[in-house]
Design a protein around this motif. Structure first.
Motif, short mmCIF file in Angstrom:
data_model
loop_
_atom_site.label_atom_id
_atom_site.label_comp_id
_atom_site.label_asym_id
_atom_site.label_seq_id
_atom_site.Cartn_x
_atom_site.Cartn_y
_atom_site.Cartn_z
N LEU B 74 -130.84 -43.11 -63.98
CA LEU B 74 -132.41 -42.38 -64.01
C LEU B 74 -132.26 -40.87 -64.47
CD1 LEU B 74 -135.50 -42.05 -63.28
CD2 LEU B 74 -134.64 -41.67 -60.97
N THR B 75 -131.25 -39.88 -64.11
CA THR B 75 -131.29 -38.73 -64.71
C THR B 75 -130.91 -38.51 -65.96
OG1 THR B 75 -130.52 -38.12 -62.44
CG2 THR B 75 -129.90 -36.56 -64.02
N ASN B 76 -129.88 -39.84 -66.52
CA ASN B 76 -129.54 -39.60 -67.83
C ASN B 76 -130.58 -39.91 -68.85
OD1 ASN B 76 -127.30 -39.70 -69.82
ND2 ASN B 76 -128.28 -41.67 -70.12
N GLU B 77 -131.67 -40.80 -68.22
CA GLU B 77 -132.95 -41.27 -69.12
C GLU B 77 -133.79 -40.10 -68.95
OE1 GLU B 77 -132.22 -44.20 -71.20
OE2 GLU B 77 -130.68 -43.52 -70.17
N ALA B 78 -133.89 -39.38 -67.88
CA ALA B 78 -134.89 -38.30 -67.48
C ALA B 78 -134.42 -37.34 -68.77
CB ALA B 78 -135.09 -37.79 -66.11
N LEU B 79 -133.14 -36.88 -68.60
CA LEU B 79 -132.75 -35.76 -69.71
C LEU B 79 -133.18 -36.33 -71.14
CD1 LEU B 79 -129.46 -34.96 -68.04
CD2 LEU B 79 -131.18 -33.49 -68.29
N LYS B 80 -133.00 -37.50 -71.34
CA LYS B 80 -133.28 -37.96 -72.81
C LYS B 80 -134.68 -37.90 -73.05
CE LYS B 80 -131.69 -41.98 -74.36
NZ LYS B 80 -131.06 -43.59 -74.23
N ALA B 81 -135.48 -38.15 -71.97
CA ALA B 81 -137.04 -38.18 -72.01
C ALA B 81 -137.54 -36.66 -72.48
CB ALA B 81 -137.80 -38.70 -70.79
N ALA B 230 -136.57 -36.81 -59.66
CA ALA B 230 -135.31 -36.89 -60.66
C ALA B 230 -135.98 -36.15 -61.98
CB ALA B 230 -134.91 -38.25 -60.87
N ILE B 231 -137.01 -36.24 -62.39
CA ILE B 231 -137.46 -35.75 -63.64
C ILE B 231 -137.48 -34.24 -63.56
CG2 ILE B 231 -139.51 -35.52 -65.25
CD1 ILE B 231 -140.26 -38.44 -64.29
N TYR B 232 -137.87 -33.79 -62.18
CA TYR B 232 -137.98 -32.24 -61.93
C TYR B 232 -136.46 -31.77 -62.12
CZ TYR B 232 -138.47 -27.92 -59.95
OH TYR B 232 -138.13 -26.37 -59.66
N ARG B 233 -136.01 -32.52 -61.30
CA ARG B 233 -134.23 -32.31 -61.29
C ARG B 233 -133.63 -31.76 -62.62
NH1 ARG B 233 -130.54 -33.90 -56.23
NH2 ARG B 233 -132.62 -34.55 -55.43
N ALA B 234 -133.94 -32.82 -63.57
CA ALA B 234 -133.37 -32.82 -64.79
C ALA B 234 -133.87 -31.46 -65.49
CB ALA B 234 -133.78 -34.04 -65.38
N ALA B 235 -135.23 -31.43 -65.38
CA ALA B 235 -135.95 -30.02 -65.87
C ALA B 235 -135.10 -28.92 -65.52
CB ALA B 235 -137.33 -29.98 -65.87
N LEU B 236 -135.11 -28.93 -64.09
CA LEU B 236 -134.39 -27.75 -63.53
C LEU B 236 -133.10 -27.36 -63.96
CD1 LEU B 236 -134.62 -25.41 -61.28
CD2 LEU B 236 -133.85 -27.14 -59.89
N TYR B 237 -132.20 -28.62 -64.20
CA TYR B 237 -130.90 -28.50 -64.67
C TYR B 237 -130.84 -27.81 -66.13
CZ TYR B 237 -126.65 -29.33 -67.21
OH TYR B 237 -125.69 -29.24 -67.82
N VAL B 238 -131.78 -28.19 -66.93
CA VAL B 238 -131.85 -27.65 -68.27
C VAL B 238 -132.00 -26.38 -68.13
CG1 VAL B 238 -133.19 -28.08 -70.52
CG2 VAL B 238 -132.55 -30.02 -69.40
N PHE B 239 -133.03 -25.76 -67.26
CA PHE B 239 -133.14 -24.54 -67.32
C PHE B 239 -132.18 -23.76 -66.74
CE2 PHE B 239 -134.65 -21.24 -64.20
CZ PHE B 239 -135.41 -20.16 -65.10
N ALA B 240 -131.32 -24.07 -65.66
CA ALA B 240 -130.17 -23.55 -65.25
C ALA B 240 -129.01 -23.37 -66.07
CB ALA B 240 -129.81 -24.13 -63.92
N ALA B 241 -128.80 -24.46 -66.82
CA ALA B 241 -127.57 -24.43 -67.73
C ALA B 241 -127.78 -24.31 -69.10
CB ALA B 241 -127.11 -26.15 -67.82
N GLU B 242 -129.05 -24.43 -69.76
CA GLU B 242 -129.12 -24.11 -70.98
C GLU B 242 -130.18 -23.09 -71.42
OE1 GLU B 242 -130.52 -27.66 -73.26
OE2 GLU B 242 -129.27 -29.09 -72.30
#
Lengths: 123, 261
Positions: B74-81, B230-242
């Motif tokens: 799910l996380t892989n696909e949420a990051l793709k989305a 999971a979608i929010y978590r993916a967005a939070l990861y992008v914010f934190a890492a990128e």
């Protein structure tokens, strides 16, 4: 693409900033020629498997700082007549330093001894 | 902006992504179905005289493994989305299959910690229960981004947990907000579920139809919450890492929420 870019997540530097530094380093070393086009936002984002907003932010800041120019319909190019500043050279110097320290460590020489030696060397 | 406003806006942003890519809800739905199947299969082992701790631990690890497996997909696909690409069930499952070793090590560590915390929580001593709450909350926050890290940075289970702790230092506000948000959302949906449950029981009584409707509702709503989180978590990861806020989590309405430490 002349910009060598490998994201290092362990550096603790945000990815957009790593792209910024890679482009300025490529400009400082001449790896990126003045007339060479940079990859599009989606190309670079796709290749690095990162969010397009990340590349867009890096390009926006490079544009604002005068390193690149984005031309609608033509693409993104290095800005003309911009001499590499001391700040531009920092990422390149960092890479050189890291390589020297790693090589020294292989020979049992501490980083502090490398720094001391660099200080003593007359260019 | 109040915390509640922030939760509502972030949930709306996640909802927007989910509406555009409804396939994302299939991951947690499959995960719940698989976990229910494991519990049903394991039920005869339990027996009338209770169950031993090792058996309970083994069943716990197995259900957690299934949950982590589908969350990785799910996380892989949420990051793709969030990148603007099209997610798919096959691609997510394929990614999870390719990360089985990392998934197994992460599951083993988190299950062990979870199990120890559960044992601690059963104590009748107040101090131990408080310690369980404090350690449990800290652990859950520090490991919040472990799965996005594993997916995006292709790290193993334990390095992902370590890196998640580093990223938490940069995003503790947003991570805590998410944890609170998901609890508020779950509590609200639980109220909805209870209301629907009462209506269903009133209409059909204690019949098979009622049980099916209730089971579908519980799985459906739980899957929905998991997908949104999971979608929010993916967005939070992008914010934190990128260092950027991905669409549709940005914009003037949401900029106040994101702060780099």
């Amino acid at each position: 693409v002349p910009v060598t870019l490998q994201i290092d997540y362990d550096r603790g530097v945000p990815v957009y900033r790593q792209i910024y530094e890679a482009v300025t380093a490529a400009l400082a070393t001449g790896t990126l020629a003045r007339d060479e086009q940079l990859p599009t936002i989606h190309e670079l984002a796709g290749r690095l498997e990162i969010n397009p907003n990340t590349v867009a932010r890096a390009y926006r800041e490079l544009d604002q700082d005068g390193y690149i120019i984005s031309q609608r319909g033509r693409g993104t190019f290095p800005a003309p007549h911009r001499e590499a500043s001391a700040a531009d050279k920092r990422p390149v110097l960092r890479t050189i330093y890291d390589k020297a320290v790693a090589e020294a460590a292989r020979h049992g020489i501490a980083a502090v001894e490398v720094v001391r030696f660099f200080r003593e060397v007359k260019p | 902006m109040t915390v509640f406003d922030a939760i509502v806006r972030l949930t709306k942003a996640s909802w927007k992504v989910l509406c555009k890519h409804p396939v994302l809800v299939a991951f947690p739905a499959l995960s719940f179905v698989a976990m229910i199947a494991i519990v049903i299969i394991a039920a005869p082992i339990v027996g009338p005289n209770g169950v031993s701790w090792p058996t309970l631990f083994a069943v716990g690890v197995l259900t957690h493994l299934v949950r982590v497996f589908f969350t990785v997909g799910l996380t892989n696909e949420a990051l793709k989305a969030l990148r603007g690409d099209t997610p798919s069930l096959a691609s997510g499952v394929g990614t999870a299959l390719g990360r089985l070793t990392a998934i197994a090590s992460l599951t083993l560590v988190t299950s062990t910690v979870g199990f120890l915390l559960a044992v601690l929580g059963r104590s009748s001593r107040g101090a131990l229960r408080i310690a369980r709450f404090v350690i449990g909350s800290a652990w859950s926050l520090a490991t919040y981004l472990a799965i996005p890290v594993m997916v995006q940075e292709r790290r193993g289970g334990i390095p992902s947990l370590r890196r998640s702790g580093d990223l938490f230092a940069r995003t503790w506000g947003e991570t805590t907000l998410s944890e609170v948000g998901i609890r508020v959302l779950t509590a609200n949906l639980a109220i909805v579920m209870i209301v629907v449950l009462l209506i269903v029981l009133k209409l059909f009584g204690e019949s098979l139809v009622s049980m099916l409707v209730i089971a579908t509702l519980v799985v459906g709503l739980s899957a929905l919450i998991s997908a949104l989180e999971a979608i929010y978590r993916a967005a939070l990861y992008v914010f934190a890492a990128e260092g950027v806020v991905p669409e549709p989590f940005g914009g003037p309405d949401l900029d106040d929420i994101w702060r780099v430490k």
